[in-house]
Design a protein around this motif. Structure first.
Motif, PDB file in Angstrom:
ATOM      1  N   LEU A  71       0.828  -1.204   0.000  1.00  0.00           N
ATOM      2  CA  LEU A  71       0.000   0.000   0.000  1.00  0.00           C
ATOM      3  C   LEU A  71       0.866   1.259   0.000  1.00  0.00           C
ATOM      4  O   LEU A  71       0.600   2.218  -0.730  1.00  0.00           O
ATOM      5  N   GLU A  72       1.928   1.250   0.804  1.00  0.00           N
ATOM      6  CA  GLU A  72       2.822   2.396   0.875  1.00  0.00           C
ATOM      7  C   GLU A  72       3.477   2.683  -0.487  1.00  0.00           C
ATOM      8  O   GLU A  72       3.556   3.833  -0.923  1.00  0.00           O
ATOM      9  N   LEU A  73       3.908   1.629  -1.174  1.00  0.00           N
ATOM     10  CA  LEU A  73       4.518   1.809  -2.491  1.00  0.00           C
ATOM     11  C   LEU A  73       3.491   2.227  -3.537  1.00  0.00           C
ATOM     12  O   LEU A  73       3.796   3.031  -4.419  1.00  0.00           O
ATOM     13  N   LEU A  74       2.281   1.718  -3.443  1.00  0.00           N
ATOM     14  CA  LEU A  74       1.240   2.113  -4.397  1.00  0.00           C
ATOM     15  C   LEU A  74       0.893   3.590  -4.242  1.00  0.00           C
ATOM     16  O   LEU A  74       0.688   4.294  -5.240  1.00  0.00           O
ATOM     17  N   GLY A  78       1.580   6.561  -7.111  1.00  0.00           N
ATOM     18  CA  GLY A  78       0.636   7.568  -7.593  1.00  0.00           C
ATOM     19  C   GLY A  78       1.269   8.942  -7.685  1.00  0.00           C
ATOM     20  O   GLY A  78       1.109   9.650  -8.696  1.00  0.00           O
ATOM     21  N   ALA A  79       2.000   9.328  -6.647  1.00  0.00           N
ATOM     22  CA  ALA A  79       2.664  10.633  -6.646  1.00  0.00           C
ATOM     23  C   ALA A  79       3.742  10.702  -7.733  1.00  0.00           C
ATOM     24  O   ALA A  79       3.835  11.689  -8.469  1.00  0.00           O
ATOM     25  N   TRP A  80       4.535   9.657  -7.852  1.00  0.00           N
ATOM     26  CA  TRP A  80       5.604   9.644  -8.858  1.00  0.00           C
ATOM     27  C   TRP A  80       5.042   9.544 -10.273  1.00  0.00           C
ATOM     28  O   TRP A  80       5.628  10.069 -11.216  1.00  0.00           O
ATOM     29  N   SER A  81       3.909   8.920 -10.416  1.00  0.00           N
ATOM     30  CA  SER A  81       3.265   8.832 -11.723  1.00  0.00           C
ATOM     31  C   SER A  81       2.928  10.233 -12.242  1.00  0.00           C
ATOM     32  O   SER A  81       3.139  10.546 -13.418  1.00  0.00           O
ATOM     33  N   GLY A  85       4.925  11.620 -15.303  1.00  0.00           N
ATOM     34  CA  GLY A  85       4.025  11.488 -16.444  1.00  0.00           C
ATOM     35  C   GLY A  85       3.885  10.054 -16.922  1.00  0.00           C
ATOM     36  O   GLY A  85       3.859   9.804 -18.120  1.00  0.00           O
ATOM     37  N   ALA A  86       3.786   9.129 -15.989  1.00  0.00           N
ATOM     38  CA  ALA A  86       3.647   7.709 -16.362  1.00  0.00           C
ATOM     39  C   ALA A  86       2.227   7.457 -16.856  1.00  0.00           C
ATOM     40  O   ALA A  86       1.280   7.434 -16.081  1.00  0.00           O
ATOM     41  N   GLU A  94      10.582   3.600 -14.482  1.00  0.00           N
ATOM     42  CA  GLU A  94      11.182   4.684 -13.706  1.00  0.00           C
ATOM     43  C   GLU A  94      10.285   5.071 -12.530  1.00  0.00           C
ATOM     44  O   GLU A  94      10.766   5.366 -11.436  1.00  0.00           O
ATOM     45  N   THR A  95       8.991   5.073 -12.763  1.00  0.00           N
ATOM     46  CA  THR A  95       8.042   5.455 -11.715  1.00  0.00           C
ATOM     47  C   THR A  95       8.071   4.457 -10.566  1.00  0.00           C
ATOM     48  O   THR A  95       8.092   4.855  -9.391  1.00  0.00           O
ATOM     49  N   THR A  96       8.102   3.162 -10.880  1.00  0.00           N
ATOM     50  CA  THR A  96       8.160   2.160  -9.808  1.00  0.00           C
ATOM     51  C   THR A  96       9.466   2.277  -9.033  1.00  0.00           C
ATOM     52  O   THR A  96       9.483   2.133  -7.810  1.00  0.00           O
ATOM     53  N   LEU A  97      10.548   2.560  -9.741  1.00  0.00           N
ATOM     54  CA  LEU A  97      11.845   2.709  -9.068  1.00  0.00           C
ATOM     55  C   LEU A  97      11.864   3.930  -8.157  1.00  0.00           C
ATOM     56  O   LEU A  97      12.371   3.860  -7.031  1.00  0.00           O
ATOM     57  N   CYS A  98      11.329   5.053  -8.627  1.00  0.00           N
ATOM     58  CA  CYS A  98      11.298   6.261  -7.799  1.00  0.00           C
ATOM     59  C   CYS A  98      10.428   6.041  -6.566  1.00  0.00           C
ATOM     60  O   CYS A  98      10.797   6.461  -5.463  1.00  0.00           O
TER      61      CYS A  98
END
Length: 179
Positions: A71-74, A78-81, A85-86, A94-98
């Protein structure tokens, strides 16, 4: 910037191009002693570009594929997306890594300049592939000559470098990456 901590988080280009050049084992040796991880999204991106490279990454003993469905990573995703601009499969690795780096720490190994700038602006540690190779030279993992041979193999796989063939040493010295 040198790697932050002992965890390196690998994006698609360093894994894809090292595998295509049949140098994935050399990349692993360069970072020996550090914890190397990637995400399923990155592995899928590698596979969408080169199936054999995907298999090589999954079979590499030096890198682990981390779980990104907490949940924390999801929430972080969302914020990194929004930041990166994912959309529709673009920038997802890149978004999952960030998101992972924000939650768990580590240094992102990113080559995309726009993604690097966004990650750094939001406080994440970032290193490019060639900078990582220069770090290995500084730590005595490779000689500059040996690293130059490795780097010169990468453009044949489609990887873009910030210098011409044979220019690794002068570039790294100009950037003060070799000590």
């Amino acid at each position: 910037m040198t790697p932050s901590g002992n965890r390196l988080l690998f994006d698609t280009p360093p894994l894809l191009h090292s595998a295509k050049a049949d140098r994935l084992d050399v990349l692993g040796d360069l970072i020996s002693g550090l914890d190397a991880v990637t995400t399923r999204a990155v592995v899928d991106e590698v596979g969408s570009k080169h199936a054999e490279a995907r298999a090589a990454v999954l079979n590499a003993s030096w890198i682990s594929v981390v779980n990104t469905d907490s949940l924390e990573l999801l929430k972080a995703f969302g914020a990194w997306s929004e930041r990166l601009g994912a959309t529709h499969g673009y920038n997802v690795g890149e978004t999952t890594l960030c998101a992972y780096a924000e939650v768990n720490g580590g240094t992102l190994v990113l080559d995309d300049l726009a993604a690097r700038r966004v990650a750094e602006r939001h406080g994440l540690a970032v290193r490019g592939t060639v900078g990582l190779i220069a770090d290995a030279c500084r730590r005595g993992r490779r000689t500059v000559t040996n690293a130059s041979v490795l780097v010169d193999d990468l453009p044949a796989t489609g990887m873009r470098l910030p210098f011409p063939r044979g220019g690794f040493e002068s570039w790294a010295r100009e950037k003060r990456l070799l000590g």
